[in-house]
Design an enzyme around this catalytic site. Structure first.
Site, PDB file in Angstrom:
ATOM      1  N   GLY A  18       2.330 -10.515 -21.948  1.00 33.94           N
ATOM      2  CA  GLY A  18       1.899  -9.145 -21.668  1.00 33.94           C
ATOM      3  C   GLY A  18       1.440  -8.874 -20.247  1.00 33.94           C
ATOM      4  O   GLY A  18       0.679  -7.932 -20.012  1.00 33.94           O
ATOM      5  N   SER A  19       1.937  -9.634 -19.271  1.00 33.20           N
ATOM      6  CA  SER A  19       1.457  -9.382 -17.904  1.00 33.20           C
ATOM      7  C   SER A  19       1.968  -8.036 -17.376  1.00 33.20           C
ATOM      8  O   SER A  19       1.254  -7.358 -16.622  1.00 33.20           O
ATOM      9  CB  SER A  19       1.844 -10.526 -16.955  1.00 33.20           C
ATOM     10  N   ARG A  71      15.672  -4.693 -40.007  1.00 33.33           N
ATOM     11  CA  ARG A  71      15.283  -4.005 -38.778  1.00 33.33           C
ATOM     12  C   ARG A  71      14.837  -2.566 -39.036  1.00 33.33           C
ATOM     13  O   ARG A  71      13.900  -2.079 -38.413  1.00 33.33           O
ATOM     14  CB  ARG A  71      16.466  -3.964 -37.804  1.00 33.33           C
ATOM     15  N   MET A  96      10.704  -8.839 -27.543  1.00 34.43           N
ATOM     16  CA  MET A  96      11.843  -9.717 -27.803  1.00 34.43           C
ATOM     17  C   MET A  96      12.582  -9.419 -29.105  1.00 34.43           C
ATOM     18  O   MET A  96      13.125 -10.324 -29.731  1.00 34.43           O
ATOM     19  CB  MET A  96      11.380 -11.188 -27.794  1.00 34.43           C
ATOM     20  N   LEU A  99      16.540  -3.573 -30.770  1.00 36.35           N
ATOM     21  CA  LEU A  99      16.262  -2.318 -31.474  1.00 36.35           C
ATOM     22  C   LEU A  99      17.582  -1.681 -31.907  1.00 36.35           C
ATOM     23  O   LEU A  99      18.602  -1.831 -31.224  1.00 36.35           O
ATOM     24  CB  LEU A  99      15.499  -1.375 -30.543  1.00 36.35           C
ATOM     25  N   HIS A 115      13.477  -5.790 -16.701  1.00 38.61           N
ATOM     26  CA  HIS A 115      14.348  -6.957 -16.870  1.00 38.61           C
ATOM     27  C   HIS A 115      14.242  -7.840 -15.627  1.00 38.61           C
ATOM     28  O   HIS A 115      14.297  -7.320 -14.493  1.00 38.61           O
ATOM     29  CB  HIS A 115      15.801  -6.506 -17.074  1.00 38.61           C
ATOM     30  N   GLU A 180       7.911  -7.237 -10.540  1.00 40.08           N
ATOM     31  CA  GLU A 180       7.957  -6.471 -11.800  1.00 40.08           C
ATOM     32  C   GLU A 180       6.678  -5.645 -11.937  1.00 40.08           C
ATOM     33  O   GLU A 180       6.708  -4.483 -12.349  1.00 40.08           O
ATOM     34  CB  GLU A 180       8.085  -7.421 -13.003  1.00 40.08           C
TER      35      GLU A 180
HETATM   36  C1  GRF Z   1       9.179 -10.403 -17.962  1.00 39.11           C
HETATM   37  O1  GRF Z   1       9.784 -11.296 -17.060  1.00 39.11           O
HETATM   38  C2  GRF Z   1      10.099  -9.246 -18.250  1.00 39.11           C
HETATM   39  O2  GRF Z   1      10.915  -8.912 -17.178  1.00 39.11           O
HETATM   40  C3  GRF Z   1      10.949  -9.776 -19.382  1.00 39.11           C
HETATM   41  O3  GRF Z   1      10.079 -10.557 -20.158  1.00 39.11           O
HETATM   42  C4  GRF Z   1       9.010 -11.031 -19.350  1.00 39.11           C
HETATM   43  C5  GRF Z   1       7.754 -10.580 -20.008  1.00 39.11           C
HETATM   44  O4  GRF Z   1       6.618 -11.062 -19.342  1.00 39.11           O
HETATM   45  N1  GRF Z   1      11.562  -8.693 -20.102  1.00 39.11           N
HETATM   46  P1  GRF Z   1       5.198 -10.427 -19.666  1.00 39.11           P
HETATM   47  O5  GRF Z   1       4.998 -10.581 -21.162  1.00 39.11           O
HETATM   48  O6  GRF Z   1       5.220  -9.008 -19.234  1.00 39.11           O
HETATM   49  O7  GRF Z   1       4.222 -11.263 -18.895  1.00 39.11           O
END
Ligand code: GRF
Length: 220
Positions: A18-19, A71, A96, A99, A115, A180
């Site tokens: 969840g960063s 789903r 993960m 959908l 991504h 990101e």
């Molecule tokens: C990130 O690298 C994001 O780009 C990908 O999954 C990872 C999630 O990291 N979709 P976090 O949980 O946000 O730390």
């Protein structure tokens, strides 16, 4: 910066660390930010990100996909929570689960994903290892609208980093992740403020800041 007076109620969907969700929560603390993080949803009850949300008084919930027959049932539960919290925008952040097109259709133009690659290169998993194996000199990350095809959809923002000789997938991932955390809040800010216009695959944002200079590796 804010063009609409009411902040858009935003849900962040996570599965783990969840960063990116934290970066969104932190940026949305600024009162003038046009979105508020009104809900953090995880499909894994043990996701580390939920602890951050709880500790920071952000409403959060787990919808454990494993207890649903399929789903559609899982998504119906999520949709009910999203409606209960009057959510207007969804940010997928390390979520993960695939959908269904029907769920994605309900959120068309209102759901973003982050991504860890410069799309359309390196869709899917293990992006950093694959980029290193291909010997690319520039790698990065992409914030984009979600469409039924995985890791496709109109691109809102990208950031590029130079690949260094000593890079491992982990060191490269860490530098990309820093980016990101910058572009995802910036993408949400523009969407929530109503500053994005989608035409086909292109997203226009009338950005007054303009573009930064080129990234070259090695420097020319
Ligand atoms: C990130 O690298 C994001 O780009 C990908 O999954 C990872 C999630 O990291 N979709 P976090 O949980 O946000 O730390």
């Amino acid at each position: 910066m804010q063009t609409n007076c009411r902040r858009k109620r935003t849900a962040v969907l996570i599965s783990g660390r969840g960063s990116n969700m934290q970066a969104l929560v932190e940026r949305a603390r600024v009162p003038s930010f046009p979105a508020e993080i009104a809900l953090v949803l995880s499909n894994r009850p043990e996701a580390a990100g939920l602890a951050f949300a709880r500790a920071n008084d952000v409403a959060c919930a787990a919808v454990d996909h494993k207890i649903y027959a399929g789903r559609e049932e899982f998504e119906r539960s999520m949709q009910a929570l999203l409606e209960l919290h009057r959510i207007e925008i969804i940010c997928l952040a390390g979520f993960m689960r695939l959908l269904t097109p029907s769920f994605i259709g309900q959120w068309q133009g209102r759901m973003l994903n982050i991504h860890p690659a410069l799309l359309p290169a390196y869709r899917g998993l293990d992006t950093h290892a694959r980029a290193l194996a291909d010997g690319v000199k520039i790698h990065g990350c992409t914030a984009h609208f979600v469409v039924p095809a995985m890791d496709e959809g109109p691109i809102v923002a990208q950031a590029a980093v130079a690949v260094l000789d000593g890079d491992t997938p982990e060191t490269l991932a860490a530098r990309v992740l820093e980016q990101e955390h910058l572009i995802y809040p910036a993408a949400l800010e523009r969407l929530a403020a109503g500053r994005l216009r989608i035409e086909g695959n292109r997203v226009y944002s009338d950005d007054p800041e303009g573009a930064p200079p080129a990234l070259r590796n090695p420097e020319a």
